[in-house]
Design a protein around this motif. Structure first.
Motif, PDB file in Angstrom:
ATOM      1  N   LEU A   1      56.642  44.989  24.575  1.00 34.95           N
ATOM      2  CA  LEU A   1      56.524  46.354  24.075  1.00 34.95           C
ATOM      3  C   LEU A   1      57.876  46.917  23.655  1.00 34.95           C
ATOM      4  O   LEU A   1      58.038  47.456  22.560  1.00 34.95           O
ATOM      5  N   LEU A   2      58.872  46.786  24.533  1.00 28.44           N
ATOM      6  CA  LEU A   2      60.180  47.364  24.244  1.00 28.44           C
ATOM      7  C   LEU A   2      60.826  46.698  23.039  1.00 28.44           C
ATOM      8  O   LEU A   2      61.433  47.354  22.197  1.00 28.44           O
ATOM      9  N   ALA A   3      60.694  45.384  22.960  1.00 28.01           N
ATOM     10  CA  ALA A   3      61.268  44.695  21.810  1.00 28.01           C
ATOM     11  C   ALA A   3      60.563  45.134  20.527  1.00 28.01           C
ATOM     12  O   ALA A   3      61.183  45.311  19.484  1.00 28.01           O
ATOM     13  N   GLY A   4      59.245  45.332  20.627  1.00 26.51           N
ATOM     14  CA  GLY A   4      58.479  45.709  19.448  1.00 26.51           C
ATOM     15  C   GLY A   4      58.812  47.089  18.922  1.00 26.51           C
ATOM     16  O   GLY A   4      58.649  47.366  17.730  1.00 26.51           O
ATOM     17  N   VAL A   5      59.255  47.969  19.788  1.00 26.72           N
ATOM     18  CA  VAL A   5      59.634  49.316  19.353  1.00 26.72           C
ATOM     19  C   VAL A   5      60.765  49.242  18.342  1.00 26.72           C
ATOM     20  O   VAL A   5      60.818  50.001  17.386  1.00 26.72           O
ATOM     21  N   ALA A   6      61.674  48.284  18.548  1.00 25.28           N
ATOM     22  CA  ALA A   6      62.853  48.203  17.700  1.00 25.28           C
ATOM     23  C   ALA A   6      62.618  47.404  16.425  1.00 25.28           C
ATOM     24  O   ALA A   6      63.286  47.621  15.420  1.00 25.28           O
ATOM     25  N   ILE A   7      61.647  46.499  16.452  1.00 20.40           N
ATOM     26  CA  ILE A   7      61.480  45.598  15.307  1.00 20.40           C
ATOM     27  C   ILE A   7      60.026  45.602  14.868  1.00 20.40           C
ATOM     28  O   ILE A   7      59.141  45.200  15.629  1.00 20.40           O
ATOM     29  N   ALA A   8      59.774  46.034  13.657  1.00 24.56           N
ATOM     30  CA  ALA A   8      58.406  46.114  13.150  1.00 24.56           C
ATOM     31  C   ALA A   8      57.761  44.733  13.171  1.00 24.56           C
ATOM     32  O   ALA A   8      58.349  43.742  12.757  1.00 24.56           O
ATOM     33  N   GLY A   9      56.540  44.647  13.662  1.00 30.34           N
ATOM     34  CA  GLY A   9      55.807  43.399  13.682  1.00 30.34           C
ATOM     35  C   GLY A   9      56.150  42.482  14.830  1.00 30.34           C
ATOM     36  O   GLY A   9      55.558  41.422  14.977  1.00 30.34           O
ATOM     37  N   TYR A  10      57.114  42.887  15.652  1.00 28.55           N
ATOM     38  CA  TYR A  10      57.579  41.980  16.704  1.00 28.55           C
ATOM     39  C   TYR A  10      56.534  41.782  17.794  1.00 28.55           C
ATOM     40  O   TYR A  10      56.374  40.693  18.321  1.00 28.55           O
ATOM     41  N   VAL A  11      55.821  42.849  18.134  1.00 28.97           N
ATOM     42  CA  VAL A  11      54.782  42.726  19.145  1.00 28.97           C
ATOM     43  C   VAL A  11      53.740  41.715  18.699  1.00 28.97           C
ATOM     44  O   VAL A  11      53.310  40.862  19.466  1.00 28.97           O
ATOM     45  N   PHE A  12      53.331  41.810  17.436  1.00 29.62           N
ATOM     46  CA  PHE A  12      52.336  40.873  16.919  1.00 29.62           C
ATOM     47  C   PHE A  12      52.865  39.444  16.976  1.00 29.62           C
ATOM     48  O   PHE A  12      52.155  38.523  17.394  1.00 29.62           O
ATOM     49  N   TYR A  13      54.106  39.259  16.590  1.00 26.55           N
ATOM     50  CA  TYR A  13      54.694  37.920  16.584  1.00 26.55           C
ATOM     51  C   TYR A  13      54.742  37.322  17.987  1.00 26.55           C
ATOM     52  O   TYR A  13      54.334  36.184  18.216  1.00 26.55           O
ATOM     53  N   LEU A  14      55.229  38.102  18.947  1.00 27.14           N
ATOM     54  CA  LEU A  14      55.342  37.591  20.302  1.00 27.14           C
ATOM     55  C   LEU A  14      53.970  37.328  20.911  1.00 27.14           C
ATOM     56  O   LEU A  14      53.762  36.336  21.609  1.00 27.14           O
ATOM     57  N   GLY A  15      53.032  38.244  20.647  1.00 26.32           N
ATOM     58  CA  GLY A  15      51.689  38.044  21.177  1.00 26.32           C
ATOM     59  C   GLY A  15      51.051  36.789  20.618  1.00 26.32           C
ATOM     60  O   GLY A  15      50.411  36.022  21.343  1.00 26.32           O
ATOM     61  N   LYS A  16      51.209  36.546  19.321  1.00 29.01           N
ATOM     62  CA  LYS A  16      50.645  35.354  18.704  1.00 29.01           C
ATOM     63  C   LYS A  16      51.315  34.101  19.258  1.00 29.01           C
ATOM     64  O   LYS A  16      50.656  33.086  19.522  1.00 29.01           O
ATOM     65  N   THR A  17      52.640  34.162  19.443  1.00 32.17           N
ATOM     66  CA  THR A  17      53.349  33.025  20.027  1.00 32.17           C
ATOM     67  C   THR A  17      52.809  32.712  21.414  1.00 32.17           C
ATOM     68  O   THR A  17      52.547  31.552  21.763  1.00 32.17           O
ATOM     69  N   PHE A  18      52.625  33.754  22.197  1.00 37.12           N
ATOM     70  CA  PHE A  18      52.121  33.586  23.565  1.00 37.12           C
ATOM     71  C   PHE A  18      50.725  32.966  23.559  1.00 37.12           C
ATOM     72  O   PHE A  18      50.450  31.979  24.227  1.00 37.12           O
ATOM     73  N   ASP A  19      49.818  33.537  22.766  1.00 37.20           N
ATOM     74  CA  ASP A  19      48.437  33.072  22.765  1.00 37.20           C
ATOM     75  C   ASP A  19      48.304  31.664  22.174  1.00 37.20           C
ATOM     76  O   ASP A  19      47.472  30.880  22.611  1.00 37.20           O
ATOM     77  N   ASP A  20      49.128  31.353  21.173  1.00 36.64           N
ATOM     78  CA  ASP A  20      49.043  30.043  20.541  1.00 36.64           C
ATOM     79  C   ASP A  20      49.565  28.924  21.439  1.00 36.64           C
ATOM     80  O   ASP A  20      49.087  27.796  21.378  1.00 36.64           O
ATOM     81  N   GLN A  21      50.563  29.214  22.264  1.00 33.35           N
ATOM     82  CA  GLN A  21      51.225  28.162  23.021  1.00 33.35           C
ATOM     83  C   GLN A  21      50.699  27.993  24.446  1.00 33.35           C
ATOM     84  O   GLN A  21      51.056  27.037  25.131  1.00 33.35           O
ATOM     85  N   THR A  22      49.875  28.920  24.910  1.00 30.21           N
ATOM     86  CA  THR A  22      49.370  28.800  26.262  1.00 30.21           C
ATOM     87  C   THR A  22      48.005  28.135  26.283  1.00 30.21           C
ATOM     88  O   THR A  22      47.303  28.069  25.280  1.00 30.21           O
ATOM     89  N   LYS A  23      47.651  27.636  27.457  1.00 34.73           N
ATOM     90  CA  LYS A  23      46.332  27.040  27.678  1.00 34.73           C
ATOM     91  C   LYS A  23      45.538  27.939  28.598  1.00 34.73           C
ATOM     92  O   LYS A  23      46.065  28.892  29.146  1.00 34.73           O
ATOM     93  N   GLY A  24      44.279  27.628  28.791  1.00 32.53           N
ATOM     94  CA  GLY A  24      43.506  28.495  29.655  1.00 32.53           C
ATOM     95  C   GLY A  24      42.128  27.967  29.977  1.00 32.53           C
ATOM     96  O   GLY A  24      41.759  26.868  29.600  1.00 32.53           O
ATOM     97  N   PHE A  25      41.374  28.778  30.673  1.00 31.30           N
ATOM     98  CA  PHE A  25      40.026  28.398  31.047  1.00 31.30           C
ATOM     99  C   PHE A  25      39.138  29.636  30.973  1.00 31.30           C
ATOM    100  O   PHE A  25      39.602  30.771  30.968  1.00 31.30           O
ATOM    101  N   GLU A  26      37.835  29.387  30.893  1.00 34.10           N
ATOM    102  CA  GLU A  26      36.892  30.481  30.787  1.00 34.10           C
ATOM    103  C   GLU A  26      36.466  30.948  32.166  1.00 34.10           C
ATOM    104  O   GLU A  26      36.638  30.254  33.166  1.00 34.10           O
ATOM    105  N   GLY A  27      35.878  32.141  32.202  1.00 33.83           N
ATOM    106  CA  GLY A  27      35.572  32.786  33.471  1.00 33.83           C
ATOM    107  C   GLY A  27      34.750  31.954  34.419  1.00 33.83           C
ATOM    108  O   GLY A  27      34.966  31.985  35.634  1.00 33.83           O
ATOM    109  N   GLU A  28      33.794  31.158  33.902  1.00 32.86           N
ATOM    110  CA  GLU A  28      32.941  30.390  34.807  1.00 32.86           C
ATOM    111  C   GLU A  28      33.712  29.308  35.562  1.00 32.86           C
ATOM    112  O   GLU A  28      33.254  28.829  36.601  1.00 32.86           O
TER     113      GLU A  28
END
Length: 349
Positions: free
Chosen positions: A41-68
């Motif tokens: 959030l704080l980084a995104g305040v200073a740089i337009a589009g940064y929140v989107f970039y970091l969020g996409k990086t996070f979601d693309d590079q992580t693994k996970g599992f479903e609720g069940e």
């Protein structure tokens, strides 16, 4: 500090699990959870589009599992104003080697923590649960709490810990602590306070302040054989490291460096696994809600121990202080965990 490279280097945070991975789902880490949201959030305040970039990086590079795969029934949902409980598990087994949903491999979670985020988002508490605590595990009588993973996969582990605190677990995050090695180096090292001097895998630690590089940090949080009370001291060391890490991450030098923030997300994301509802946007939302929380307002404490003993089948175990456990359960239900943490005693066996 001077260290030699270590060939052993992982932990899945509390501590903790081939895993039917869905390669591009989300995963996340420890108490850095809310801090990461604040960083984005704080980084995104200073740089337009940064929140989107970091969020996409996070979601693309992580693994996970479903609720069940995580919950025995329907995943609990925290409404606005409700506290949130996040189970943090860690293990010395690499994520790709473990099936979290099933029990074929007999994996045990080495590190177990529960992060409680206050309903009014005024603070958070992290409770370490020693893996040798002797508790009821559904269908298996009493057993060490970390055996639940072995008996019934992640869903039984989540259920067992939820029953221990008598409160819902809303999200689950699993850590491979090798990620903290890369993260520690990315921020230029972390200062931690060690309660005692010890050596581990070529790293030497003094009593008091230690400046850790990545390999030092990994050895510091993994060691337990050097201590008289083993896993209890390891849990205290992990808490000390996390305190130092958060202090470093929220420093002006780190937050004012967009490249460093992006590097932290890239470095850490591949070592995290979460349920599919704990997305980057969810984390960022929590970070925004907790924007006024300072590192010193995140409290650490340990589940209550009544002492060590031996089970009827010869296992070395830690007995639960049942009176204190009742108070913990009340605190989780009343959203007064912070008050409990203020007076919680640190047990040294």
């Amino acid at each position: 500090m001077n260290t030699e490279p270590s060939s052993e280097s992982t932990m899945v945070a509390s501590g903790a699990e081939p895993f039917r991975a869905r390669p591009n789902k989300k995963r996340t880490g420890l108490k850095i959870l809310a801090v990461l949201g604040i960083l984005v959030l704080l980084a995104g305040v200073a740089i337009a589009g940064y929140v989107f970039y970091l969020g996409k990086t996070f979601d693309d590079q992580t693994k996970g599992f479903e609720g069940e795969d995580v919950f025995s029934g329907e995943q609990p949902v925290a409404e606005d104003g409700d506290p949130i409980n996040i189970l943090l598990l860690g293990s010395d087994a690499r994520a790709e080697d473990v099936d979290y949903a099933a029990d074929e491999r007999g994996n045990r979670s080495d590190t177990i923590m529960v992060m409680h985020i206050n309903g009014d988002r005024s603070g958070a508490q992290v409770m370490s649960i020693p893996r040798d605590m002797w508790v009821p595990v559904e269908g298996h009588g009493n057993a060490k709490i970390n055996a639940a993973m072995s008996f019934g996969g992640l869903s039984l582990a989540t259920q067992t810990i939820s029953e221990f605190i008598d409160a819902p677990i809303h999200h689950v995050a699993i850590l491979d602590f090798q990620g903290f090695q890369a993260l520690t180096d990315r921020v230029g090292g972390v200062d931690v306070e060690s309660e005692q001097a010890f050596t581990s895998r070529g790293s030497t630690f003094v009593e008091g302040t230690n400046h850790l590089n990545g390999k030092d940090a990994l050895n510091f949080v993994r060691e337990r054989y050097s201590f008289a009370d083993g896993d209890l001291q390891r849990a205290r060391n992990q808490q000390a490291y996390l305190k130092g890490l958060v202090d470093t991450i929220v420093s002006a030098d780190t937050l004012s460096n967009p490249s460093k923030v992006a590097g932290m997300v890239r470095d850490f994301a591949p070592y995290m696994t979460v349920d599919d509802k704990l997305t980057s946007s969810r984390i960022a939302g929590l970070g925004y809600e907790m924007r006024d929380v300072r590192p010193g307002e995140i409290q650490f404490f340990s589940a209550p121990i009544a002492g060590a003993s031996t089970s009827s089948d010869g296992q070395a175990i830690l007995n639960v202080d049942t009176d204190a456990q009742k108070r913990i359960q009340e605190a989780f239900n009343d959203d007064t965990v912070g008050e409990y943490a203020e007076s919680a005693e640190t047990v040294h066996l």
